[in-house]
Enzyme design. Structure first.
Site, short mmCIF file in Angstrom:
data_model
loop_
_atom_site.label_atom_id
_atom_site.label_comp_id
_atom_site.label_asym_id
_atom_site.label_seq_id
_atom_site.Cartn_x
_atom_site.Cartn_y
_atom_site.Cartn_z
N PRO A 279 -78.78 40.28 -43.61
CA PRO A 279 -80.09 39.75 -44.03
C PRO A 279 -80.50 40.27 -45.40
O PRO A 279 -80.23 41.43 -45.75
CB PRO A 279 -81.04 40.25 -42.93
CG PRO A 279 -80.16 40.59 -41.77
CD PRO A 279 -78.86 41.01 -42.34
N GLY A 280 -81.14 39.41 -46.17
CA GLY A 280 -81.68 39.83 -47.45
C GLY A 280 -80.72 39.83 -48.61
O GLY A 280 -81.05 40.31 -49.70
N GLU A 500 -82.40 71.74 -44.81
CA GLU A 500 -82.04 70.74 -45.82
C GLU A 500 -81.16 71.35 -46.90
O GLU A 500 -80.27 70.68 -47.45
CB GLU A 500 -83.30 70.13 -46.43
CG GLU A 500 -84.25 69.49 -45.44
CD GLU A 500 -83.61 68.36 -44.66
OE1 GLU A 500 -82.59 67.81 -45.11
OE2 GLU A 500 -84.12 68.03 -43.57
N ASP A 575 -78.53 64.66 -36.38
CA ASP A 575 -77.28 65.03 -37.06
C ASP A 575 -76.15 65.16 -36.05
O ASP A 575 -75.03 64.67 -36.27
CB ASP A 575 -77.46 66.35 -37.81
CG ASP A 575 -78.46 66.24 -38.94
OD1 ASP A 575 -78.62 65.12 -39.46
OD2 ASP A 575 -79.07 67.25 -39.30
#
Length: 715
Positions: A279-280, A500, A575
């Site tokens: 899509p798109g 992070e 994760d």
């Protein structure tokens, strides 16, 4: 543009309102007339006072006569009822008199009605007068002569004073009560008949329009709802990111412009072009561009527009659509989401759908039935080509398939430039750098990103869209709007920062890993932060080393928590889920383990019964299942050990990145490159300290720990 609806005339629009207003006005008139009806009923006994009379006894015989007009107007008994006009309806025994009078005191007029004997109205009569006990007879003039005299006197007085308008108010009329008028005989009948005919015609026209005149009427179900556009302004220059697909369409444009050119050499272009892709990616836009370049009529319709609750309607609409197309050939028919009507026949529990299957059968007949090179080109688009009926894709129907894939790096840059038209973009914005950051974005995604960036720029009262606005719009597209981190405790922020940082440091130092583009601990959606990692270049294949590097990167956050906090949080749940999925795919489908190149599992999710119903096919015994579990565990454990080794070797980098995140909350790709070259982050004016491990009893509960999003890396 022809939308299939019949236009109504101006009379059809205003006639209902006119009739409605007339009906309301009639009711209001009747109600108000009854409320303000102040007609007085005079008794015969007070007529002499109101007309202004006196008894004259100067003659041989007493007689009732009229006062002079001036005395009449000044007399206390009569000045409140000065006669102006009257109408007489004569019958056999009585006379009905109605009229208007004037009140000198108030200056207002009123209405009256009185019933008088016919003899007293037409002739003189004698009345008895009691004068102090003596009863005498008095001659009385007829009321008709007295009423007439008063009206004539009032008219003459007005004329003498030069007031002609007032003179017209004085009049009288006489009619026979037994005289039959037109209104009393045929008038009401003719008027009621006329009103009935008008209302019947109006209702019949409305009913006929509802039944057969409109697009939604019963007799118009078979009319094609395809929308026609004769002048499509979309060109190939408005389509970016699919250069190869546009090349496929160039010959289609030439065919639509000059079909005879191909007929001379016996060439035949495909009758149908099937555009498939995610899509798109611009499938609809590509079809519009073909019609715009060729300058031919463009019929657009959705697959769901064919299907109705009545069996046979969809087939009739297909026939009507091709009938209209033949009348305007050469032209282009675009069917969007064709999987709504072109799904495989007889599939699913309980068999197929009669209406949809009949519609599909008619579409198959029309595509294989109209003459070759007739100037009609059918283009259909879908992102579910796996459910299409095989007969629809055979040669002679949709015999050419064009896959419109997600754009590559150069395509994304071109799409950014196309959608930047008409927007005030800061000159410092680098579209190539943005293309690197938006791996996996479709054209629709990029359009949405620039639109959100423009909204953010307006919200910030800026004169142009800056890189910061586009960067924020990309993050919004990936994870949603940013949330305030004030709800997180300082310990949670530190744990998220080191989590992070673990992802990022592995991405920086591990070979075959994706490039780290951005690190942030700003909460978005259900995550406490995320690391944006993208491949260096667009790729279609992934090697074993790249998959292992990705698994290692996914485990970097949890491993960092183990090293620096001697504890783990629930933030690594996504994760772990993604790492386990990749490891199992390596073993069961990709043949990237010691079990050899054997496919043990295959995705067989039924698109007709639901993708979660029997979604995998297992071709192994219980013994092999145990070996698969061991191989998956081995990949995960080796990746975890490798992640721990890398983080211990680059512990200083983890601390630098984490402390910078705690201070700034976001680190960009440029700052990451500076870190790789200089061993420190720019503007780092104080050394970072390694956090001390805390006692397990002081750790927050697992459900209170911050969560983080998976590393975003799209191919």
């Amino acid at each position: 543009m022809n939308d299939g609806k019949q236009k109504r005339s101006i009379i059809g629009y205003i006639l209902p309102y006119i009739l409605g207003l007339a009906l309301v006005g009639l009711f209001v008139y009747l109600i108000v007339g009854n409320l303000f009806n102040t007609t007085e009923t005079w008794a015969e006994s007070v007529l002499d006072d109101y007309i202004g009379t006196y008894v004259d006894t100067s003659g041989s015989e007493a007689e009732v006569k009229l006062l002079s007009y001036e005395d009449y107007r000044n007399n206390d008994a009569s000045k409140t009822h000065i006669l102006r006009s009257y109408s007489v309806s004569e019958s056999y025994k009585s006379v009905g008199v109605t009229g208007r009078y004037f009140n000198v005191n108030t200056g207002k007029t009123g209405a009256f009605t009185v019933r008088i004997e016919a003899e007293k109205w037409n002739s003189e009569f004698v009345i008895s007068v009691d004068d102090g006990g003596t009863v005498s007879t008095v001659k009385h003039l007829s009321y008709s002569s007295m009423f007439t005299s008063r009206v004539n006197q009032g008219r003459q007085r007005a004329i003498d004073s030069g007031n002609n308008a007032e003179a017209k108010l004085f009049y009288y009329t006489v009619s026979d009560a037994f005289q039959v008028s037109w209104w009393d005989t045929w008038g009401p009948t003719i008027i009621m008949t006329g009103i009935t005919v008008i209302v019947a015609i109006f209702l019949f026209s409305r009913l006929s329009r509802a039944v057969g005149g409109g697009r939604d009427g019963i007799t118009s179900f078979n009319k094609s709802p395809a929308r026609r556009a004769d002048n499509t302004k979309v060109k190939f220059t408005d389509v970016a990111g699919c250069e190869e697909e546009k090349q496929e369409m160039v010959e289609l444009v030439e065919y639509l412009k000059d079909p005879k050119k191909y007929s001379k050499l016996g060439a035949r272009l495909p009758k149908g072009i099937l555009l498939i892709g995610p899509p798109g990616t611009g499938k609809t836009l590509l079809a519009k561009a073909v019609a715009g370049e060729a300058g031919v009529p463009f019929y657009s319709i959705s697959g769901s527009d064919f299907v109705e609750m009545y069996v046979g309607v969809g087939a009739g609409r297909v026939r009507d659509m091709f009938h209209q197309a033949k009348a305007t050939a050469p032209c282009l028919i675009f069917i969007d989401e064709i999987d709504a009507v072109g799904r495989q026949r007889g599939a699913g529990l309980g068999g197929g759908n009669d209406e949809r299957e009949q519609t599909l059968n008619q579409l198959l007949v029309e595509m294989d039935g109209f003459e070759a090179n007739s100037g009609i080109l059918v283009i259909a688009a879908t992102n579910r080509d796996d459910v299409l009926d095989p007969a629809l894709r055979r040669a002679g129907r949709f015999d050419r398939t064009v896959t419109v894939s997600l754009p590559d790096r150069a395509g994304r840059e071109a799409i950014f430039r196309v959608h930047a038209r008409g927007k005030s973009i800061d000159p410092s914005v680098d579209f190539d750098a943005l293309a690197k950051r938006t791996v996996g974005f479709s054209g629709a995604d990029i359009d949405s990103v620039l639109n959100d960036a423009a909204i953010l720029a307006v919200r910030g009262n800026k004169s142009a869209i800056t890189l910061a606005d586009i960067d924020e719009a990309i993050d919004r597209r990936i994870s949603g709007p940013a949330k305030s981190s004030k709800g997180m405790s300082e310990k949670e922020r530190k744990q998220v920062a080191y989590h992070e940082a673990g992802h990022a440091v592995i991405g920086i130092n591990l070979p075959y890993s994706d490039k780290v583009q951005k690190i942030t601990i700003v909460p978005r959606g259900n995550t406490g932060g995320h690391v944006l990692m993208t491949p260096e270049d667009d790729r279609f294949l992934m090697t074993k080393n790249e998959l292992i590097a990705r698994i290692t990167g996914l485990l970097g956050g949890r491993t960092s928590e183990e090293i620096f906090f001697q504890d783990v949080s629930t933030g690594a749940s996504n994760d772990i889920s993604e790492a386990t999925r990749l490891a199992r795919l390596m073993v069961t489908e990709f043949g990237m383990s010691e079990l050899g190149p054997i496919q043990y599992e295959r995705d067989t999710g039924s698109v007709f019964l639901g993708r979660d119903y029997a979604n995998t096919q297992r071709n192994f015994s219980t013994q092999v299942a145990f070996e698969i579990d061991k191989a998956v565990r081995k990949i995960i454990e080796e990746a975890h050990a490798n992640a721990e080794k890398l983080l211990l070797e680059h512990k200083d980098q983890v601390i630098l990145v984490a402390e910078r995140l705690l201070d700034k909350e976001t680190i960009t790709a440029e700052e990451i490159e500076y870190l790789c070259k200089n061993g420190r982050l720019p503007d780092a004016d104080k050394p970072a300290e390694e956090p001390k491990a805390e006692k397990p009893a002081e750790e927050p509960k697992p459900e209170e720990s911050a969560k983080e999003e998976n590393t975003s890396s799209k191919e």
